[in-house]
Design a protein around this motif. Structure first.
Motif, PDB file in Angstrom:
ATOM      1  N   ARG A  56      15.197  73.094   0.508  1.00 47.61           N
ATOM      2  CA  ARG A  56      16.439  72.314   0.518  1.00 47.61           C
ATOM      3  C   ARG A  56      16.433  71.287   1.649  1.00 47.61           C
ATOM      4  O   ARG A  56      16.890  70.160   1.468  1.00 47.61           O
ATOM      5  N   LEU A 104      13.642  70.430   3.307  1.00 45.96           N
ATOM      6  CA  LEU A 104      12.274  69.905   3.403  1.00 45.96           C
ATOM      7  C   LEU A 104      11.585  70.371   4.680  1.00 45.96           C
ATOM      8  O   LEU A 104      10.846  69.623   5.319  1.00 45.96           O
ATOM      9  N   GLY A 143      19.305  58.586   8.487  1.00 45.77           N
ATOM     10  CA  GLY A 143      20.139  59.503   7.691  1.00 45.77           C
ATOM     11  C   GLY A 143      19.307  60.616   7.084  1.00 45.77           C
ATOM     12  O   GLY A 143      19.674  61.797   7.145  1.00 45.77           O
ATOM     13  N   LEU A 144      18.167  60.249   6.511  1.00 51.17           N
ATOM     14  CA  LEU A 144      17.309  61.265   5.879  1.00 51.17           C
ATOM     15  C   LEU A 144      16.731  62.226   6.925  1.00 51.17           C
ATOM     16  O   LEU A 144      16.681  63.437   6.709  1.00 51.17           O
ATOM     17  N   LEU A 167      18.009  62.935   9.848  1.00 51.97           N
ATOM     18  CA  LEU A 167      19.093  63.799  10.371  1.00 51.97           C
ATOM     19  C   LEU A 167      19.373  64.932   9.385  1.00 51.97           C
ATOM     20  O   LEU A 167      19.636  66.072   9.783  1.00 51.97           O
ATOM     21  N   TYR A 168      19.331  64.611   8.093  1.00 51.66           N
ATOM     22  CA  TYR A 168      19.511  65.655   7.071  1.00 51.66           C
ATOM     23  C   TYR A 168      18.441  66.733   7.236  1.00 51.66           C
ATOM     24  O   TYR A 168      18.707  67.922   7.095  1.00 51.66           O
ATOM     25  N   ALA A 189      18.965  68.409  11.341  1.00 54.31           N
ATOM     26  CA  ALA A 189      20.216  69.057  11.779  1.00 54.31           C
ATOM     27  C   ALA A 189      20.223  70.566  11.509  1.00 54.31           C
ATOM     28  O   ALA A 189      20.638  71.351  12.370  1.00 54.31           O
ATOM     29  N   PRO A 190      19.757  71.020  10.343  1.00 51.59           N
ATOM     30  CA  PRO A 190      19.824  72.470  10.077  1.00 51.59           C
ATOM     31  C   PRO A 190      18.927  73.314  10.972  1.00 51.59           C
ATOM     32  O   PRO A 190      19.095  74.530  11.016  1.00 51.59           O
ATOM     33  N   PRO A 240      25.063  73.410   9.085  1.00 52.83           N
ATOM     34  CA  PRO A 240      25.105  73.072  10.514  1.00 52.83           C
ATOM     35  C   PRO A 240      26.241  72.107  10.875  1.00 52.83           C
ATOM     36  O   PRO A 240      26.017  71.165  11.635  1.00 52.83           O
ATOM     37  N   PHE A 276      25.945  66.397  13.941  1.00 46.38           N
ATOM     38  CA  PHE A 276      25.013  65.612  13.129  1.00 46.38           C
ATOM     39  C   PHE A 276      25.602  65.176  11.782  1.00 46.38           C
ATOM     40  O   PHE A 276      25.072  64.276  11.139  1.00 46.38           O
ATOM     41  N   THR A 277      26.650  65.855  11.326  1.00 43.02           N
ATOM     42  CA  THR A 277      27.099  65.675   9.936  1.00 43.02           C
ATOM     43  C   THR A 277      27.556  64.238   9.645  1.00 43.02           C
ATOM     44  O   THR A 277      27.054  63.607   8.702  1.00 43.02           O
ATOM     45  N   ILE A 278      28.494  63.731  10.426  1.00 43.80           N
ATOM     46  CA  ILE A 278      29.020  62.385  10.147  1.00 43.80           C
ATOM     47  C   ILE A 278      27.957  61.314  10.404  1.00 43.80           C
ATOM     48  O   ILE A 278      27.813  60.385   9.594  1.00 43.80           O
ATOM     49  N   CYS A 295      24.812  61.623   9.889  1.00 45.05           N
ATOM     50  CA  CYS A 295      23.907  61.716   8.735  1.00 45.05           C
ATOM     51  C   CYS A 295      24.503  61.000   7.520  1.00 45.05           C
ATOM     52  O   CYS A 295      23.890  60.089   6.957  1.00 45.05           O
ATOM     53  N   LEU A 296      25.716  61.386   7.144  1.00 50.39           N
ATOM     54  CA  LEU A 296      26.357  60.757   5.982  1.00 50.39           C
ATOM     55  C   LEU A 296      26.622  59.272   6.243  1.00 50.39           C
ATOM     56  O   LEU A 296      26.370  58.417   5.396  1.00 50.39           O
ATOM     57  N   LEU A 313      23.615  56.907   6.130  1.00 48.71           N
ATOM     58  CA  LEU A 313      23.162  56.666   4.757  1.00 48.71           C
ATOM     59  C   LEU A 313      24.079  55.649   4.071  1.00 48.71           C
ATOM     60  O   LEU A 313      23.604  54.793   3.308  1.00 48.71           O
TER      61      LEU A 313
END
Lengths: 293, 214
Positions: free
Chosen positions: A60, A62, A98-99, A101-102, A105-106, A116, A121-123, A125-126, A129
């Motif tokens: 999920r 990578l 963005g990619l 960070l995706y 972050a986890p 996570p 990291f969430t905002i 990342c989104l 992108l």
């Protein structure tokens, strides 16, 4: 409905504000990765710690490369974030950031959970992108500054990406309030519950809980109830900043104050507090159309 | 609804792959909106982002980076458990270890993991974990006595680094809190207390030994 949709998403927006959003998102992302200088080293932690991480979960996010390759990618993330911040190949840099960070972050939480959020990291990342999919490099870039190039005129292409990132940010507050009532119900608002959280968090996280601000507040039930009601009302009301200039003037400083209070009383730090600046109008040019509200 | 969805725990691996699909579709629709920036492609991208982020928020089941934003949303517990590591010097004297030595792993992540997984660890696995923790504690001790930063996360930014969501208790503030000679052993404890009792009497904390290494 359609007119309201178009008015919200597709009215002319400022390229300066969109460029500023790219800078803010990249800056926060860069601050987070610089604050976790060896995040990939978690791969070298004992295998026992990874025993609950299924192959599907690795897939999920990578997480399939060896440590050396992950360290190289993490170094690349620093470079792409810096490029996005400075406006050097801004869309490509935002996309790669963005990619990555995706992907990274986890690492912070994956031994326990694949979610996570609240790690900062969430905002970014989104948001990065979204910046990659929009004309976020038309203003507030180092090359533009160097050539003293004037930013383009306001256009709908600059409005929807910023609005979408702002909506993502507002969801933090709205769903934080919603989840309290969804999970615990109205009992969450009781003074005893707030007192309990103050005691738990300060006992678990303070070197000297007795001297903490949280303990001082916990001694006053009326103040605990006030904190609960004001906090949850503020969180539910926060999305008003999307549609009202007056709400921004009131709720943005209140939100900043809310995070300072959270840090002092509940020992909770919100790494994305700087993203409140996403709602500031950075474009003071007289040609910018007035914002409604 | 949420409990119903969480009841399908055995489907979690497949759901993880599906969540990758949710994210991948977000990226693809974004790229399509970038390639053909007409309002139709853009609207499709916005609608998808709104639908996914709102669905995740409303049912409170994550599909990160679309997430629940749940924060301190449960009722406050009456009892809590906290992790303590104790380094042992050659004389057998114990010294509390600053949990920041575990970074980039956050102390609360490790403590929660330990709480749920310790009973499943074989003696060999416990020894492997103990060796790792001792090594981390010793490296942290060496940094402290040589005047360097204890927390690995502060290597670059120092005190300007981004803290974890829950503030760490900064246990080590002076070299006097650790021995001048290396740690040669380690004990892991769970500290267990009733929240109200500890409020009345800060000493009301029970210690439960989890394991010792070697």
């Amino acid at each position: 409905m359609s007119a309201a949709w178009d008015r919200f998403w597709h009215r002319p927006g400022s390229p300066v504000n969109l460029g500023a959003a790219r800078v803010l998102l990249a800056a926060v992302g860069l601050w987070m990765v610089l604050s976790r200088p060896d995040l990939p080293s978690l791969l070298a932690f004992p295998a026992e710690l990874w025993m609950n991480v299924t192959p599907e979960r690795r897939l999920r996010f990578l997480m399939v490369l060896p440590l050396g390759a992950e360290r190289a990618l993490y170094a690349l993330l620093h470079v792409t974030l810096l490029c996005a911040l400075l406006g050097l190949f801004p869309r490509v840099a935002s996309f790669a950031s963005g990619l990555l960070l995706y992907h990274f972050a986890p690492f912070e939480t994956v031994i326990r959970t694949a979610n996570p959020y609240l790690r900062g990291f969430t905002i970014p990342c989104l948001g990065l992108l979204v910046m990659a999919c929009a004309r976020s490099g038309d203003a507030v870039t180092l090359p533009g500054l160097w050539r003293r190039r004037a930013p383009p005129e306001a256009a709908p292409a600059y409005r929807w990406p910023l609005a979408l990132v702002q909506v993502f940010f507002c969801q933090i507050y709205f769903f934080a309030a919603y989840s309290k009532l969804f999970t615990t119900g109205w009992a969450w608002l009781e003074a005893g519950n707030i007192r309990g959280h103050l005691l738990v968090l300060n006992q678990a996280l303070s070197a000297d809980p007795v001297a903490s601000w949280g303990y001082a507040l916990a001694r006053h039930p009326a103040l605990c109830a006030l904190v609960a009601w004001v906090g949850i009302a503020g969180e539910f009301a926060f999305p008003l900043v999307l549609v009202s200039e007056r709400a921004r003037r009131l709720l943005l400083p209140l939100a900043a104050l809310f995070h300072v209070a959270n840090s002092l009383l509940f020992r909770i730090f919100f790494q994305n507090v700087w993203l409140l600046l996403l709602f500031v109008d950075w474009d003071r040019r007289p040609t910018t159309p007035p914002r409604p509200g | 609804m949420t409990e119903f969805l969480r009841g399908f725990k055995y489907l979690e691996p497949a759901v993880d792959v599906a969540r990758l699909g949710v994210f991948a579709l977000f990226v693809v629709l974004g790229l399509l909106a970038a390639r053909r920036p007409d309002s139709r492609a853009v609207n499709r991208f916005i609608l998808y982002a709104l639908a996914v982020s709102c669905a995740v928020g409303l049912v409170q089941v994550e599909s990160w980076p679309f997430t629940t934003w749940a924060l301190v949303n449960h009722g406050a517990p009456q009892r809590i458990v906290s992790l303590e590591l104790e380094g042992l010097d050659a004389g057998g004297r114990g010294f509390v270890v600053d949990l920041r030595v575990l970074q980039p792993l956050a102390p609360e992540e490790f403590a929660t993991w330990l709480k749920f997984n310790l009973p499943r660890l074989t003696p060999a696995a416990r020894a492997s974990l103990g060796r790792f923790l001792l090594q981390r504690a010793e490296e942290g001790r060496q940094r402290l006595v040589s005047g360097r930063r204890v927390a690995p996360n502060q290597w670059l930014l120092g005190p300007l680094d981004a803290p974890y969501h829950f503030h760490d208790a900064k246990t080590w503030t002076s070299a006097a809190q650790v021995p001048p000679t290396p740690f040669v052993g380690l004990r892991a404890w769970f500290l267990d207390w009733d929240v109200e009792e500890r409020f009345r009497d800060p000493a009301r904390v029970e210690r439960r030994l989890l394991f010792q290494y070697p």
